[in-house]
Design a protein around this motif. Structure first.
Motif, PDB file in Angstrom:
ATOM      1  N   LEU A   1      48.462   8.253 125.441  1.00 36.73           N
ATOM      2  CA  LEU A   1      48.530   8.234 126.901  1.00 36.73           C
ATOM      3  C   LEU A   1      47.793   9.424 127.492  1.00 36.73           C
ATOM      4  O   LEU A   1      47.053   9.275 128.481  1.00 36.73           O
ATOM      5  N   MET A   2      47.966  10.579 126.924  1.00 35.00           N
ATOM      6  CA  MET A   2      47.340  11.784 127.473  1.00 35.00           C
ATOM      7  C   MET A   2      45.825  11.725 127.367  1.00 35.00           C
ATOM      8  O   MET A   2      45.111  12.135 128.284  1.00 35.00           O
ATOM      9  N   VAL A   3      45.336  11.188 126.262  1.00 37.11           N
ATOM     10  CA  VAL A   3      43.883  11.031 126.111  1.00 37.11           C
ATOM     11  C   VAL A   3      43.355  10.030 127.128  1.00 37.11           C
ATOM     12  O   VAL A   3      42.305  10.246 127.764  1.00 37.11           O
ATOM     13  N   GLU A   4      44.074   8.921 127.307  1.00 39.19           N
ATOM     14  CA  GLU A   4      43.670   7.917 128.290  1.00 39.19           C
ATOM     15  C   GLU A   4      43.617   8.493 129.702  1.00 39.19           C
ATOM     16  O   GLU A   4      42.784   8.088 130.516  1.00 39.19           O
ATOM     17  N   ARG A   5      44.518   9.445 129.991  1.00 40.29           N
ATOM     18  CA  ARG A   5      44.566  10.035 131.325  1.00 40.29           C
ATOM     19  C   ARG A   5      43.567  11.176 131.481  1.00 40.29           C
ATOM     20  O   ARG A   5      43.542  11.841 132.523  1.00 40.29           O
ATOM     21  N   GLY A   6      42.773  11.411 130.465  1.00 36.28           N
ATOM     22  CA  GLY A   6      41.692  12.387 130.587  1.00 36.28           C
ATOM     23  C   GLY A   6      42.046  13.810 130.218  1.00 36.28           C
ATOM     24  O   GLY A   6      41.320  14.745 130.583  1.00 36.28           O
ATOM     25  N   PHE A   7      43.112  13.999 129.474  1.00 36.82           N
ATOM     26  CA  PHE A   7      43.512  15.351 129.071  1.00 36.82           C
ATOM     27  C   PHE A   7      42.968  15.687 127.685  1.00 36.82           C
ATOM     28  O   PHE A   7      42.859  14.823 126.816  1.00 36.82           O
TER      29      PHE A   7
END
Length: 436
Positions: free
Chosen positions: A420-426
């Motif tokens: 999720l965090m990667v998908e949100r650009g983090f």
């Protein structure tokens, strides 16, 4: 029963309040007049969920009082509990028993009829015998018995732990003292709580052995998390896989920045010192202490690596300072090692904790304390989660990202899901989990 609780720190105040909730008449005694005055006004010196309400309820009912006259409290009590502090002694790590022995002397001077003297404080093996000998040197031996009754309270869940414990351990060889303790804990017997009667020594060692074992489980899963990072495994899956084995169990298999608090660090060091005194090595406990100390510093290195290897001049937003959520306790918190190391590398720290900032301000320097989580994030180069308070579990990630200079998150409690965090650009770093 009439109970005197000596000491109004964490153990004494929680235990005394809960005994009064059982229906006993309890007086909590402390030499600190300002603390007693505050308690009489309903001001609680520690943050513990539910404690303030329970204190008020039992004070209003007339079952719970506070005072500074130890002698008067002892003279009217059936049982006197010693709940004073036993901090680590400088130099050797052994528990400092100064306050325990001081309380024992004052109790001995006040005893007028048969009294059970109970060590509730965490004390090394052999302390009960020492307390017994000390009181016997000042008082008729037939007038008292010494009992060991260690506490097993988790900060943040202490009320529930006391009212519905896994077990109660009582160390005594006296049938008369056993009957008094059975009467005190009768409310727990009625709900079929196991009450284990042992010798003084077995009771004292049970407390230390239990905490050392839990500290070992934490340290074990932290080392497995390191291995997971190298081989591409997910430590959460591994922890669930081994935790489903009934011989292991799922508790205390949560990877993080290392254990802290008032119990595990102090008790493992004291247990190790006891083993050295009797020349019986505890190599596992020795390794646990060493690994845990190093782990806190390794977490600072993890933050630096997530920031490209350099934090000099960078603003680091920190969420959580206490050693665990639902407490204001900063003792041995990982933040006390992580943040100074980041500062030594030039980082500027902006931090927020729901309950711990007052205590943190006494222990950390050059920290910019903020009013809420989002205030820490303005133009931050990285966000570090050290303590998993509930309010950090559902941050507005869009707001977080927009507020930060660079969307770097180092999640030392694995609050968020890597995908999720990667998908949100983090740029997301966690403990023992693959980030694809």
């Amino acid at each position: 029963m009439r109970i005197a609780m000596i000491g109004t720190g964490y153990v004494g105040l929680v235990s005394g309040t809960c005994f009064s909730e059982f229906g006993h008449d309890v007086i909590c005694v402390d030499k600190d007049h300002s603390k007693i005055d505050a308690l009489r006004q309903g001001e609680i010196p520690i943050f513990e969920p539910g404690l303030k309400t329970l204190v008020r309820k039992n004070v209003d009912a007339g079952r719970l009082t506070f005072g500074t006259d130890l002698g008067a409290a002892v003279r009217s009590a059936d049982a006197v509990f010693i709940g004073v502090g036993t901090p680590s002694r400088r130099g050797d790590g052994q528990a400092d028993l100064t306050f325990v022995f001081e309380a024992a002397r004052e109790i001995a001077a006040a005893i007028e009829g048969y009294t059970v003297v109970v060590t509730k404080s965490t004390v090394p093996v052999g302390t009960g015998r020492q307390v017994q000998d000390l009181i016997a040197s000042l008082c008729d031996r037939d007038m008292f018995d010494v009992v060991s009754n260690p506490e097993f309270l988790r900060e943040g869940a202490a009320i529930e732990d006391f009212m519905r414990p896994d077990r109660v351990v009582v160390g005594t060889s006296s049938e008369k003292a056993r009957q008094v303790m059975e009467a005190i804990y009768r409310p727990l017997s009625l709900i079929q709580t196991p009450i284990l009667f042992t010798s003084l020594e077995s009771s004292e060692l049970t407390k230390y052995a239990g905490n050392a074992f839990l500290a070992t489980k934490i340290t074990f899963i932290n080392e497995i998390a390191n291995l997971c990072e190298k081989v591409g495994a997910d430590v959460h899956d591994v922890a669930r896989g081994i935790g489903l084995d009934g011989r292991i169990g799922p508790k205390f298999l949560h990877p993080g920045p290392g254990f802290g608090g008032s119990c595990f660090p102090k008790d493992t060091r004291a247990l190790l010192e006891t083993s050295r005194m009797v020349e019986t090595p505890l190599r596992i406990v020795d390794a646990v202490i060493d690994i845990n100390e190093n782990r806190k510093l390794e977490m600072a290195e993890k933050v630096i690596a997530a920031c490209g290897g350099d934090v000099d001049g960078k603003k680091i937003a920190v969420l959580g300072l206490t050693f665990k959520p639902n407490t204001d306790d900063m003792r041995e918190s990982p933040s006390l090692d992580i943040l100074p190391k980041l500062q030594a590398h030039g980082a500027r720290i902006h931090a927020y904790d729901p309950e711990g900032m007052k205590e943190a301000a006494l222990l950390l320097t050059d920290i910019n304390f903020c009013d809420n989580a989002y205030q820490t994030l303005d133009n931050a180069d990285a966000l570090v989660i050290i303590t998993e308070w509930n309010e950090f579990r559902a941050l507005d990630l869009d707001r977080v990202k927009q507020s930060m200079k660079t969307p770097v998150m180092v999640d030392l409690r694995n609050v968020y899901e890597p995908d999720l965090m990667v998908e949100r650009g983090f740029s997301y770093t966690c403990i023992g989990r693959p980030v694809r």
